[in-house]
Design an enzyme around this catalytic site. Structure first.
Site, PDB file in Angstrom:
ATOM      1  N   THR A 135       0.836  -1.203   0.000  1.00 53.21           N
ATOM      2  CA  THR A 135       0.000   0.000   0.000  1.00 53.21           C
ATOM      3  C   THR A 135       0.868   1.249   0.000  1.00 53.21           C
ATOM      4  OG1 THR A 135      -1.742  -1.177   1.175  1.00 53.21           O
ATOM      5  CG2 THR A 135      -1.801   1.232   1.304  1.00 53.21           C
ATOM      6  N   GLN A 143       1.069  -8.874  -6.809  1.00 52.37           N
ATOM      7  CA  GLN A 143       0.507 -10.205  -7.051  1.00 52.37           C
ATOM      8  C   GLN A 143       1.271 -11.023  -8.085  1.00 52.37           C
ATOM      9  OE1 GLN A 143      -2.057 -11.862  -5.642  1.00 52.37           O
ATOM     10  NE2 GLN A 143      -2.669 -10.257  -4.215  1.00 52.37           N
ATOM     11  N   SER A 166       5.237  -6.486  -2.136  1.00 50.41           N
ATOM     12  CA  SER A 166       4.877  -6.650  -0.724  1.00 50.41           C
ATOM     13  C   SER A 166       5.403  -7.985  -0.217  1.00 50.41           C
ATOM     14  CB  SER A 166       3.349  -6.603  -0.578  1.00 50.41           C
ATOM     15  OG  SER A 166       2.991  -6.905   0.752  1.00 50.41           O
ATOM     16  N   CYS A 190      -9.409  -7.038   1.458  1.00 53.52           N
ATOM     17  CA  CYS A 190      -9.533  -5.704   2.060  1.00 53.52           C
ATOM     18  C   CYS A 190     -10.967  -5.227   2.086  1.00 53.52           C
ATOM     19  CB  CYS A 190      -8.698  -4.704   1.285  1.00 53.52           C
ATOM     20  SG  CYS A 190      -7.082  -5.339   0.880  1.00 53.52           S
TER      21      CYS A 190
HETATM   22  C1  LIG Z   1      -2.081  -6.903  -1.134  1.00 49.47           C
HETATM   23  C2  LIG Z   1      -1.992  -5.932  -2.246  1.00 49.47           C
HETATM   24  C3  LIG Z   1      -1.586  -4.604  -2.024  1.00 49.47           C
HETATM   25  C4  LIG Z   1      -1.321  -4.072  -0.654  1.00 49.47           C
HETATM   26  O1  LIG Z   1      -0.163  -4.607  -0.070  1.00 49.47           O
HETATM   27  P1  LIG Z   1       0.008  -4.577   1.539  1.00 49.47           P
HETATM   28  O2  LIG Z   1       1.414  -5.016   1.745  1.00 49.47           O
HETATM   29  O3  LIG Z   1      -1.007  -5.524   2.089  1.00 49.47           O
HETATM   30  O4  LIG Z   1      -0.220  -3.159   1.968  1.00 49.47           O
HETATM   31  C5  LIG Z   1      -1.472  -3.766  -3.102  1.00 49.47           C
HETATM   32  N1  LIG Z   1      -1.738  -4.189  -4.348  1.00 49.47           N
HETATM   33  C6  LIG Z   1      -2.123  -5.450  -4.614  1.00 49.47           C
HETATM   34  C7  LIG Z   1      -2.383  -5.859  -6.014  1.00 49.47           C
HETATM   35  C8  LIG Z   1      -2.278  -6.355  -3.571  1.00 49.47           C
HETATM   36  O5  LIG Z   1      -2.680  -7.594  -3.834  1.00 49.47           O
END
Ligand SMILES: *Cc1c(COP(=O)(O)O)cnc(C)c1O
Length: 379
Positions: free
Chosen positions: A51, A158, A178, A303
């Site tokens: 995020t 992802q 992430s 989320c």
């Molecule tokens: C999970 C996710 C995020 C956010 O990542 P966090 O580390 O949970 O803040 C952003 N973009 C995508 C496509 C995600 O799947």
């Protein structure tokens, strides 16, 4: 990570030997992460997760380049970390174009090319969608962006660790990762910033992370992220084996459950994603029944689940509200086995059948198949 929380407790910014040992661990993690995506270690900025990386990329690049123009292009199926950043920018003098997607969740490269204007400064298109797993043509978009001199960001949260990701092959300037999506700890991630790309920081204070993200580093998290990145690189070929399990699950569900459709592209999707809509049912109801059987699934994105709004991704793909509500997402992981798939294929049709028999929506349309006939008369 345990070592970073106990023995190696120094602050990487301190001059003493405890500090330099911590600094060494920090820089080793930076190298591990850089190697996973084909970047230079100096191009990695650690953040608190995907995020924050998305926020820094979109808002930071827009702010740093606003003298050149104020137009941004993104897609209508981005993660809210991007969409909400764009919303904030729109309130602050920027203009945003949201590209539509096909019924399979793909951005059309022609649409993107047509949306570019003289004042376009930033394009942000995700590599893989978190709900339907569709893989976007990032390298083609990157080529266009580069030709037009526009900064290109991709949310690769992802895709990293699931399919090959190389910042030079994809021709991206900014890329978000992430840790917890690659079996690492939560609360840590990074933004790749290509050398020479201008990004304004979003937080202010010390000089850490080349002033792009000041504040004392989350060393235990970063060390864990580094190790996860190293393992993700080594295990990438293993991940491709999940395609067989994914396809077995998809084919099995479509075969065994009537009025069930696959959401997203049949083949151009990550090995880990299965997303189906089961008509006449609410995804949320399915989740509870599945959980009782020890099967962990989601409806929409993690989320927004808990909210009753249907997924913005499925709606953008032209799927109607009713079918979008019945969506069920199952994510495969490294530890899943063929037996797990067999178990889901055995249990889910039973659950669907039971819930449908209680559903007024279903029994009225399929008259005669309902156990609660009184209910039908009320609808
Ligand atoms: C999970 C996710 C995020 C956010 O990542 P966090 O580390 O949970 O803040 C952003 N973009 C995508 C496509 C995600 O799947």
């Amino acid at each position: 990570m345990t070592v970073a929380m106990t023995e190696n407790f120094g602050n990487p910014s301190s001059v003493h030997s405890f500090g330099s040992a911590a600094k060494k661990a920090l820089e080793e993690a930076r190298e591990q992460v850089a190697q996973l995506i084909g970047a230079q270690p100096s191009e990695i900025v650690f953040t608190s997760g995907g995020t924050e990386a998305d926020n820094l990329a979109v808002v930071g690049a827009a702010m740093a380049n606003s003298k050149k123009g104020k137009h941004i292009i993104t897609s209508s199926i981005e993660h809210h970390a991007i969409l909400d950043s764009c919303k904030w920018l729109a309130k602050n003098g920027f203009e945003v174009t949201y590209l539509p997607v096909t019924s399979e969740g793909l951005v059309r490269v022609e649409d993107l090319a047509a949306a570019i204007r003289e004042d376009t400064i930033l394009i942000s298109i995700m590599h893989v969608n978190n709900e339907v797993g569709t893989i976007q043509p990032i390298a083609e978009i990157g080529k266009i962006a580069r030709e037009r001199g526009i900064i290109f960001h991709s949310d690769a949260v992802q895709s990293v660790g699931k399919i090959p990701v190389d910042v030079n092959e994809l021709q991206v300037d900014l890329l978000s990762v992430s840790a917890h999506k690659i079996y690492g700890p939560k609360g840590v991630g990074c933004l790749y910033i290509r050398k020479g790309t201008r990004v304004e920081p979003r937080s202010f204070g010390g000089g850490q992370e080349r002033k792009r993200r000041p504040g004392t580093e989350n060393l235990p998290g970063i060390v864990g992220f580094g190790k996860a990145a190293e393992l993700a690189r080594i295990n990438l070929p293993e991940e491709q084996k999940l395609i067989t399990l994914r396809d077995k699950l998809i084919d099995g569900l479509l075969e065994r459950i009537p009025d069930c459709q696959l959401n997203g592209h049949r083949y151009q999707r990550v090995p880990t994603n299965v997303n189906v809509s089961i008509r006449y049912l609410e995804g949320e109801a399915l989740l509870l029944s599945l959980d009782l059987k020890g099967i962990a699934a989601s409806s929409g994105s993690a989320c927004t689940s808990g909210s009753l709004d249907p997924s913005h991704v499925l709606l953008a793909m032209g799927i109607c509200h009713e079918i979008a509500h019945g969506s069920l997402r199952m994510t495969l992981g490294r530890d899943n086995t063929e037996e797990d798939i067999d178990y889901v294929l055995e249990e889910l049709p039973i659950i669907v059948d039971r819930l449908r028999k209680m559903s007024p929506l279903y029994c009225c349309e399929k008259a005669g198949q309902c156990e609660t006939k009184e209910m039908c008369q009320h609808v």
